[in-house]
Every structure is written in structure tokens, then in C-alpha cells.
Write a protein that holds these residues in place. Structure first.
Motif, PDB file in Angstrom:
ATOM      1  N   ASP A 204       0.831  -1.204   0.000  1.00 15.65           N
ATOM      2  CA  ASP A 204       0.000   0.000   0.000  1.00 15.65           C
ATOM      3  C   ASP A 204       0.868   1.258   0.000  1.00 15.65           C
ATOM      4  O   ASP A 204       0.581   2.219  -0.722  1.00 15.65           O
ATOM      5  N   ALA A 205       1.939   1.259   0.784  1.00 19.41           N
ATOM      6  CA  ALA A 205       2.853   2.408   0.802  1.00 19.41           C
ATOM      7  C   ALA A 205       3.507   2.588  -0.566  1.00 19.41           C
ATOM      8  O   ALA A 205       3.656   3.714  -1.056  1.00 19.41           O
ATOM      9  N   ARG A 206       3.888   1.489  -1.196  1.00 18.75           N
ATOM     10  CA  ARG A 206       4.506   1.565  -2.529  1.00 18.75           C
ATOM     11  C   ARG A 206       3.525   2.138  -3.549  1.00 18.75           C
ATOM     12  O   ARG A 206       3.884   2.947  -4.396  1.00 18.75           O
ATOM     13  N   GLU A 207       2.252   1.740  -3.470  1.00 13.71           N
ATOM     14  CA  GLU A 207       1.238   2.286  -4.380  1.00 13.71           C
ATOM     15  C   GLU A 207       1.064   3.789  -4.169  1.00 13.71           C
ATOM     16  O   GLU A 207       0.948   4.550  -5.129  1.00 13.71           O
TER      17      GLU A 207
ATOM     18  N   MET B 283       1.853   6.933  -6.773  1.00 10.75           N
ATOM     19  CA  MET B 283       0.915   8.011  -7.108  1.00 10.75           C
ATOM     20  C   MET B 283       1.597   9.377  -7.044  1.00 10.75           C
ATOM     21  O   MET B 283       1.149  10.325  -7.684  1.00 10.75           O
ATOM     22  N   ARG B 284       2.679   9.478  -6.300  1.00 10.29           N
ATOM     23  CA  ARG B 284       3.459  10.721  -6.240  1.00 10.29           C
ATOM     24  C   ARG B 284       4.555  10.759  -7.300  1.00 10.29           C
ATOM     25  O   ARG B 284       5.437  11.605  -7.261  1.00 10.29           O
ATOM     26  N   ARG B 285       4.541   9.796  -8.196  1.00  8.54           N
ATOM     27  CA  ARG B 285       5.526   9.684  -9.282  1.00  8.54           C
ATOM     28  C   ARG B 285       6.899   9.238  -8.792  1.00  8.54           C
ATOM     29  O   ARG B 285       7.914   9.535  -9.401  1.00  8.54           O
ATOM     30  N   ALA B 286       6.929   8.521  -7.679  1.00  9.09           N
ATOM     31  CA  ALA B 286       8.187   8.004  -7.150  1.00  9.09           C
ATOM     32  C   ALA B 286       8.633   6.783  -7.948  1.00  9.09           C
ATOM     33  O   ALA B 286       7.802   6.038  -8.464  1.00  9.09           O
TER      34      ALA B 286
ATOM     35  N   LEU C 113      10.738   8.443  -3.142  1.00  8.06           N
ATOM     36  CA  LEU C 113      11.902   9.050  -3.788  1.00  8.06           C
ATOM     37  C   LEU C 113      11.737   9.100  -5.298  1.00  8.06           C
ATOM     38  O   LEU C 113      11.139   8.193  -5.895  1.00  8.06           O
ATOM     39  N   TYR C 114      12.294  10.136  -5.884  1.00  7.87           N
ATOM     40  CA  TYR C 114      12.482  10.137  -7.340  1.00  7.87           C
ATOM     41  C   TYR C 114      13.998  10.099  -7.555  1.00  7.87           C
ATOM     42  O   TYR C 114      14.699  11.065  -7.266  1.00  7.87           O
ATOM     43  N   VAL C 115      14.495   8.948  -7.985  1.00  8.19           N
ATOM     44  CA  VAL C 115      15.926   8.766  -8.231  1.00  8.19           C
ATOM     45  C   VAL C 115      16.194   9.161  -9.672  1.00  8.19           C
ATOM     46  O   VAL C 115      15.604   8.598 -10.603  1.00  8.19           O
ATOM     47  N   LYS C 116      17.091  10.138  -9.842  1.00 14.66           N
ATOM     48  CA  LYS C 116      17.416  10.651 -11.178  1.00 14.66           C
ATOM     49  C   LYS C 116      18.422   9.730 -11.844  1.00 14.66           C
ATOM     50  O   LYS C 116      19.416   9.330 -11.235  1.00 14.66           O
ATOM     51  N   GLU C 117      18.145   9.393 -13.082  1.00 13.66           N
ATOM     52  CA  GLU C 117      19.041   8.557 -13.866  1.00 13.66           C
ATOM     53  C   GLU C 117      20.198   9.406 -14.377  1.00 13.66           C
ATOM     54  O   GLU C 117      19.992  10.509 -14.856  1.00 13.66           O
ATOM     55  N   ASP C 118      21.398   8.891 -14.258  1.00 10.92           N
ATOM     56  CA  ASP C 118      22.570   9.643 -14.740  1.00 10.92           C
ATOM     57  C   ASP C 118      22.832   9.383 -16.200  1.00 10.92           C
ATOM     58  O   ASP C 118      22.544   8.459 -16.782  1.00 10.92           O
TER      59      ASP C 118
END
Length: 116
Positions: free
Chosen positions: A73-76, A80-83, A111-116
Motif C-alpha cells: 500500500d505504501a509503494r502504491e 501516485m506521487r511519481r516516485a 523518492l524520485y531517483v534521477k538517472e545519470d
């Protein structure tokens, strides 16, 4: 004989609760990377805030609340926040709350992890 067996299947239909328009969303949530705090030092990421996942057993004929469902549920909610990543921070189990016979709440950082 094989032809008879295969033709007999033509009377059956397959139904699913998956929405074909959202099929990519189903897999995106499943593929969200779970990180440990120690892994964040080497990442270029943005914190999208805290999310809470809940698993609640509302009646005795339902399965007991569990951490796995609360984490899903937390992952969903993070999705929804675009993480594209999540760090679980804690889970708490409670019994006999006003709504749930048993419940588990898991807290995490989206988190939103940016791709390098």
C-alpha cells in the motif's frame, strides 16, 4: 483427440480485473526499487515526502493485517506521487482499533531517483 480437447476450450472465457489501459502502472509499482538509507549517499535523488501504507482486518472472517500488504500500500501511494524508489522507515502493528481488529501501518519516504 487433441483437436477435440482444444476446441472444448472455446466455450470458456478469461476475465481479469486488470485494466488494459493502466497495465504499465501495474508493472511500474511492482518494479519500484526499495532502497536502504545507507544506499542513498551515492544516489542523485529527490525526496517526494512521507507515505503511509495500511493493512486493516475489519472483521474476524478476513485475514489478519500484515506488514507485506501495508508495504505494498505504501509503494502504491509512493507511485501516485511519481516516485520510482522508496525507503521503508518503520512499521507498527496495532490491535482493536476503532476500525480494525488488527492493523499494520508502514511508513516510508517516496523518492524520485534521477538517472545519470
Amino acid at each position: 483427440m487433441v483437436l477435440f480437447a482444444v476446441s472444448g476450450c472455446s466455450y470458456f472465457s478469461f476475465e481479469t480485473n486488470l485494466n488494459p489501459d493502466n497495465i504499465e502502472d501495474y508493472f511500474a509499482k511492482a518494479n519500484m526499487k526499495v532502497y536502504k538509507n545507507s544506499e542513498l549517499r551515492d544516489l542523485n535523488y529527490e525526496s517526494l515526502g512521507t507515505v503511509e501504507g495500511i493493512s486493516c482486518q475489519t472483521s474476524s472472517d478476513e485475514p489478519e493485517a500484515n506488514e507485506r500488504d501495508a508495504r505494498i500500500d505504501a509503494r502504491e501511494k509512493a507511485h501516485m506521487r511519481r516516485a520510482n524508489g522508496i525507503v521503508y522507515t518503520s512499521c507498527v502493528a496495532l490491535e482493536d482499533t476503532p476500525v480494525c481488529l488488527t492493523s499494520v501501518s508502514c511508513y516510508a519516504r517516496a523518492l524520485y531517483v534521477k538517472e545519470d
